[in-house]
Scaffold this active site. Structure first.
Site, mmCIF file in Angstrom:
data_model
loop_
_atom_site.group_PDB
_atom_site.id
_atom_site.type_symbol
_atom_site.label_atom_id
_atom_site.label_comp_id
_atom_site.label_asym_id
_atom_site.label_seq_id
_atom_site.Cartn_x
_atom_site.Cartn_y
_atom_site.Cartn_z
ATOM 1 N N ALA A 1 0.809 -1.215 0.000
ATOM 2 C CA ALA A 1 0.000 0.000 0.000
ATOM 3 C C ALA A 1 0.846 1.271 0.000
ATOM 4 C CB ALA A 1 -0.938 0.007 1.202
ATOM 5 N N ASN B 1 -5.919 2.817 10.849
ATOM 6 C CA ASN B 1 -5.114 1.699 11.337
ATOM 7 C C ASN B 1 -4.942 1.694 12.845
ATOM 8 O OD1 ASN B 1 -3.492 4.099 10.594
ATOM 9 N ND2 ASN B 1 -1.779 2.929 11.416
ATOM 10 N N THR C 1 10.595 -6.442 -12.403
ATOM 11 C CA THR C 1 10.187 -7.836 -12.542
ATOM 12 C C THR C 1 9.099 -8.174 -11.524
ATOM 13 O OG1 THR C 1 12.390 -8.437 -13.310
ATOM 14 C CG2 THR C 1 11.001 -10.220 -12.490
ATOM 15 N N SER D 1 -2.931 -3.856 0.725
ATOM 16 C CA SER D 1 -1.809 -4.784 0.875
ATOM 17 C C SER D 1 -2.313 -6.157 1.278
ATOM 18 C CB SER D 1 -0.829 -4.299 1.951
ATOM 19 O OG SER D 1 -0.110 -3.165 1.544
ATOM 20 N N ALA D 2 -1.576 -7.197 0.861
ATOM 21 C CA ALA D 2 -1.976 -8.572 1.159
ATOM 22 C C ALA D 2 -1.739 -8.959 2.613
ATOM 23 C CB ALA D 2 -1.216 -9.540 0.247
ATOM 24 N N HIS D 3 -0.700 -8.402 3.233
ATOM 25 C CA HIS D 3 -0.303 -8.905 4.552
ATOM 26 C C HIS D 3 -1.234 -8.462 5.682
ATOM 27 C CE1 HIS D 3 1.717 -5.291 6.421
ATOM 28 N NE2 HIS D 3 1.643 -4.883 5.168
ATOM 29 N N CYS E 1 8.177 5.792 16.223
ATOM 30 C CA CYS E 1 9.528 5.966 16.756
ATOM 31 C C CYS E 1 10.372 6.678 15.713
ATOM 32 C CB CYS E 1 10.134 4.617 17.097
ATOM 33 S SG CYS E 1 11.749 4.730 17.866
#
Length: 383
Positions: free
Chosen positions: A73, A153, A244, A202-204, A329
């Site tokens: 993302a 988030n 790629t 995003s996939a994760h 941080c």
């Protein structure tokens, strides 16, 4: 990983599903062709990439041609924001976003300010929601784009994207949304919205691999030619993301999307039941309150404030409990959450907040253990 770890930081990343790993494995070991090569081996890889694109697009009910694969993302956000803004044919210099956006949006907007764009960072209400009337008043003749995160988030607050899309469509202004916390968790039918023009995910965040994501580009309202490429070298992904293609990750991304489409309802019910157990117990603790709208909130997220409580101390003390305090941080200095400050919390309360974000891997026993650990810490602090 320690088998005793209780992981409640799933808005940061989720554990990859075993079925996703299984789907990816052959593309590491045997089917490792470059999807851009023209020989049979490469063409086979290209075919699986396009099949995967169809599966990913079906999760949000878009056309496969509207999906551009990226590394996640953050890259999608950069491609979209910078690409639209830096298009040589673009003369508009005003962009609207929220103070509570992810740093990927805020830092990209800060960059655009250095090259002549005016960014308007709208405040949010104390519940974390946008003031719709304020948005309407902020849109100008030279407004290029509105960028609003679908689900925050840190707090899980869900913005009224459908209402926002109606406004931006009527004003002929582009709408971009960071949907990283929404896709795979909430049912999304992109055709039901009055023109979301750009969408990132995003996939994760939903049991897929890290390092792979997508940018949705509404082909009815945005041409790839309107997006100036920020990366060059081969013209992959319709000229917008040269490099790629990561075939194993793309296959894993597709598998995670396929699983999400089949199991989203079941996951929602189960995760919400755990979230409710945790929230009820937390609110029974004197002085604890929830940050953000409870009505318009993702079912897996609690951001709770524990007055006179050092969240960092709790995180350091309980090495087997993974939660987040929402702090960034920077240069080894902890800063209070910009999201919570924008919602009106002071520094002390922001430092006393913990984000709990659950997944389908969690159990009721884990939730009870976390509650016990927090109560134990509070008792010791009181003494």
């Amino acid at each position: 990983m320690n088998n005793e770890l209780i992981y409640l930081d799933n808005n940061s990343t989720t554990a990859i599903d075993d079925r996703v790993i299984e789907a990816m494995y052959p593309y590491f070991k045997n089917n490792y062709g470059n999807a851009s090569s023209t020989h049979h081996f490469g063409l086979a890889a290209k075919k699986i990439v396009e099949n995967s694109r169809e599966i990913v697009s079906s999760l949000i009910n878009s056309d496969p041609k509207e999906i551009i694969f990226t590394s996640g993302a953050t890259e999608s956000i950069n491609i979209a924001l910078k690409g639209i803004a830096l298009d040589p044919n673009n003369s508009k210099r005003h962009i609207i976003t929220l103070q509570t956006e992810h740093k990927a949006v805020l830092d990209t907007c800060k960059f655009l300010e250095t090259v002549g764009f005016e960014i308007e960072y709208l405040p949010v209400n104390p519940n974390g929601l946008i003031d719709i009337e304020n948005l309407i008043l902020s849109i100008r003749q030279d407004t290029l784009l509105v960028c609003i995160m679908w689900v925050n988030n840190e707090t899980g607050v869900i913005q009224p994207i459908k209402e926002i899309s109606t406004i931006t469509n009527s004003k002929k202004v582009l709408l971009m949304t960071d949907a990283t916390q929404a896709v795979g968790k909430l049912p999304i039918n992109i055709t039901e919205f009055n023109h979301i023009d750009l969408l990132c995910f995003s996939a994760h965040k939903f049991y897929g691999p890290k390092g792979i994501g997508a940018l949705y580009i509404n082909q009815e309202t945005v041409s790839p030619r309107q997006i100036f490429p920020i990366q060059h070298g081969g013209g992959h992904e319709r000229g917008l993301r040269s490099g790629t293609l990561n075939v194993p990750a793309i296959v894993g991304f597709a598998k995670a999307c396929e699983i999400a489409s089949l199991e989203m309802t079941e996951n929602t019910t189960y995760i919400k039941s755990l979230r409710d157990i945790l929230e009820i117990e937390l609110l029974n603790i004197r002085g604890v309150f929830i940050n953000g709208s409870k009505e318009h909130r993702l079912y897996n997220t609690i951001n709770a404030c524990f007055p006179n409580f050092d969240a960092n101390m709790f995180i350091d003390r309980y090495q087997t409990i993974a939660v987040s305090n929402g702090s960034a941080c920077t240069s080894a200095l902890f800063e209070p959450s910009h999201v919570l400050l924008a919602m009106g919390l002071n520094d002390t309360d922001a430092f006393s907040a913990i984000r709990f974000s659950l997944s389908n891997k969690n159990t009721e026993q884990e939730i009870l253990t976390v509650i016990s650990s927090i109560k134990e810490t509070l008792i010791q602090l009181a003494n």
